[in-house]
Motif scaffolding. Structure first.
Motif, PDB file in Angstrom:
ATOM      1  N   VAL A  17       0.848  -1.182   0.000  1.00 33.05           N
ATOM      2  CA  VAL A  17       0.000   0.000   0.000  1.00 33.05           C
ATOM      3  C   VAL A  17       0.888   1.239   0.000  1.00 33.05           C
ATOM      4  CG1 VAL A  17      -1.748   1.293   1.299  1.00 33.05           C
ATOM      5  CG2 VAL A  17      -1.774  -1.210   1.313  1.00 33.05           C
ATOM      6  N   VAL A  18       0.518   2.245  -0.809  1.00 31.32           N
ATOM      7  CA  VAL A  18       1.214   3.526  -0.817  1.00 31.32           C
ATOM      8  C   VAL A  18       0.192   4.605  -0.489  1.00 31.32           C
ATOM      9  CG1 VAL A  18       2.537   5.188  -2.174  1.00 31.32           C
ATOM     10  CG2 VAL A  18       2.859   2.737  -2.545  1.00 31.32           C
ATOM     11  N   ASP A  19       0.521   5.443   0.503  1.00 33.23           N
ATOM     12  CA  ASP A  19      -0.382   6.519   0.886  1.00 33.23           C
ATOM     13  C   ASP A  19       0.425   7.634   1.543  1.00 33.23           C
ATOM     14  OD1 ASP A  19      -2.870   7.805   1.281  1.00 33.23           O
ATOM     15  OD2 ASP A  19      -2.994   7.045   3.322  1.00 33.23           O
ATOM     16  N   GLY A  20       0.186   8.845   1.119  1.00 28.40           N
ATOM     17  CA  GLY A  20       0.824   9.996   1.739  1.00 28.40           C
ATOM     18  C   GLY A  20       2.339  10.002   1.653  1.00 28.40           C
ATOM     19  N   GLY A  21       2.893   9.442   0.597  1.00 31.52           N
ATOM     20  CA  GLY A  21       4.341   9.435   0.431  1.00 31.52           C
ATOM     21  C   GLY A  21       5.073   8.344   1.198  1.00 31.52           C
ATOM     22  N   PHE A  22       4.344   7.403   1.776  1.00 33.99           N
ATOM     23  CA  PHE A  22       4.938   6.276   2.498  1.00 33.99           C
ATOM     24  C   PHE A  22       4.429   4.978   1.897  1.00 33.99           C
ATOM     25  CE2 PHE A  22       5.104   9.720   5.498  1.00 33.99           C
ATOM     26  CZ  PHE A  22       6.318   9.536   6.137  1.00 33.99           C
ATOM     27  N   GLY A  23       5.281   3.963   1.911  1.00 35.85           N
ATOM     28  CA  GLY A  23       4.875   2.644   1.446  1.00 35.85           C
ATOM     29  C   GLY A  23       4.806   1.674   2.613  1.00 35.85           C
ATOM     30  N   SER A  24       3.885   0.736   2.546  1.00 37.24           N
ATOM     31  CA  SER A  24       3.769  -0.319   3.559  1.00 37.24           C
ATOM     32  C   SER A  24       3.621  -1.652   2.844  1.00 37.24           C
ATOM     33  CB  SER A  24       2.543  -0.079   4.446  1.00 37.24           C
ATOM     34  OG  SER A  24       2.680   1.122   5.155  1.00 37.24           O
ATOM     35  N   LEU A  51       8.976   1.616  -5.456  1.00 35.32           N
ATOM     36  CA  LEU A  51       8.904   2.424  -4.233  1.00 35.32           C
ATOM     37  C   LEU A  51      10.274   2.714  -3.640  1.00 35.32           C
ATOM     38  CD1 LEU A  51       6.000   0.456  -2.492  1.00 35.32           C
ATOM     39  CD2 LEU A  51       5.851   2.237  -4.214  1.00 35.32           C
ATOM     40  N   ALA A  52      11.316   2.531  -4.420  1.00 31.76           N
ATOM     41  CA  ALA A  52      12.692   2.638  -3.915  1.00 31.76           C
ATOM     42  C   ALA A  52      12.995   3.973  -3.253  1.00 31.76           C
ATOM     43  CB  ALA A  52      13.681   2.376  -5.045  1.00 31.76           C
ATOM     44  N   ASP A  53      12.338   5.035  -3.650  1.00 31.00           N
ATOM     45  CA  ASP A  53      12.629   6.351  -3.086  1.00 31.00           C
ATOM     46  C   ASP A  53      11.704   6.739  -1.936  1.00 31.00           C
ATOM     47  OD1 ASP A  53      14.698   6.697  -4.903  1.00 31.00           O
ATOM     48  OD2 ASP A  53      13.372   7.598  -6.402  1.00 31.00           O
ATOM     49  N   LEU A  54      10.817   5.859  -1.529  1.00 34.48           N
ATOM     50  CA  LEU A  54       9.863   6.170  -0.459  1.00 34.48           C
ATOM     51  C   LEU A  54      10.291   5.546   0.865  1.00 34.48           C
ATOM     52  CD1 LEU A  54       6.374   5.513  -2.117  1.00 34.48           C
ATOM     53  CD2 LEU A  54       7.557   7.698  -1.814  1.00 34.48           C
ATOM     54  N   PRO A  55       9.970   6.202   1.985  1.00 37.07           N
ATOM     55  CA  PRO A  55      10.109   5.522   3.274  1.00 37.07           C
ATOM     56  C   PRO A  55       9.159   4.327   3.258  1.00 37.07           C
ATOM     57  CG  PRO A  55       9.651   7.864   3.573  1.00 37.07           C
ATOM     58  CD  PRO A  55       9.467   7.556   2.119  1.00 37.07           C
ATOM     59  N   LEU A  56       9.575   3.225   3.859  1.00 37.41           N
ATOM     60  CA  LEU A  56       8.820   1.987   3.721  1.00 37.41           C
ATOM     61  C   LEU A  56       8.783   1.219   5.029  1.00 37.41           C
ATOM     62  CD1 LEU A  56       7.511   0.038   1.607  1.00 37.41           C
ATOM     63  CD2 LEU A  56       9.785  -0.922   1.301  1.00 37.41           C
ATOM     64  N   THR A  57       7.615   0.680   5.367  1.00 36.79           N
ATOM     65  CA  THR A  57       7.500  -0.223   6.511  1.00 36.79           C
ATOM     66  C   THR A  57       7.173  -1.614   5.995  1.00 36.79           C
ATOM     67  OG1 THR A  57       5.154   0.242   6.842  1.00 36.79           O
ATOM     68  CG2 THR A  57       6.713   1.577   8.096  1.00 36.79           C
ATOM     69  N   LEU A  58       7.614  -2.599   6.730  1.00 40.29           N
ATOM     70  CA  LEU A  58       7.351  -4.002   6.406  1.00 40.29           C
ATOM     71  C   LEU A  58       6.780  -4.653   7.651  1.00 40.29           C
ATOM     72  CD1 LEU A  58       7.663  -6.690   4.820  1.00 40.29           C
ATOM     73  CD2 LEU A  58      10.011  -6.760   5.684  1.00 40.29           C
ATOM     74  N   THR A  59       5.610  -5.233   7.544  1.00 37.88           N
ATOM     75  CA  THR A  59       5.021  -5.970   8.652  1.00 37.88           C
ATOM     76  C   THR A  59       5.105  -7.439   8.276  1.00 37.88           C
ATOM     77  OG1 THR A  59       3.526  -4.143   9.085  1.00 37.88           O
ATOM     78  CG2 THR A  59       2.966  -6.258  10.065  1.00 37.88           C
TER      79      THR A  59
END
Length: 114
Positions: A17-24, A51-59
């Protein structure tokens, strides 16, 4: 959602998911018969490449720790995922096998790459 397949057989899946400039990135799952055969790595690399240039979280669960760390993720916190019990379980009756909501508590780790 990204679905991996081999010879027409589904081997794994994930959700990004990508939202508000962040990826999850969530729920990277491979079928047991395809563990350690590159499916998890493909499910990590293909959806995340754009999404290489976005801050990203991984759950994710601890099972893929070596893979996630090899891709540059670091553990920043842990969380507990809870499942609800069916009405029959709450009433003291045993639910039929395969009843939704009776899975074990799943513990995962939240990982972030900046």
């Amino acid at each position: 959602m990204c679905i991996a397949s081999l010879g027409g057989e589904i081997t794994g899946a994930c959700v990004t998911v990508v939202d508000g400039g962040f990826g999850s990135h969530y729920c990277v799952v491979t079928l047991p018969a395809f563990h350690s055969r590159g499916v998890g790595r493909a499910l990590m690399l293909a959806p995340l490449a754009p999404l290489a240039d976005l801050p990203l979280t991984l759950t994710a669960s601890r099972l893929g720790t070596a893979l996630y760390e090899s891709l540059g993720f670091i553990a920043t916190s842990t969380s507990a995922w809870w499942s609800s019990r069916s009405k029959s379980r709450r009433a003291g009756r045993r639910a039929a096998p395969g009843t939704p909501g009776l899975g074990p508590t799943w513990r995962g780790a939240v990982r972030r790459r900046w």
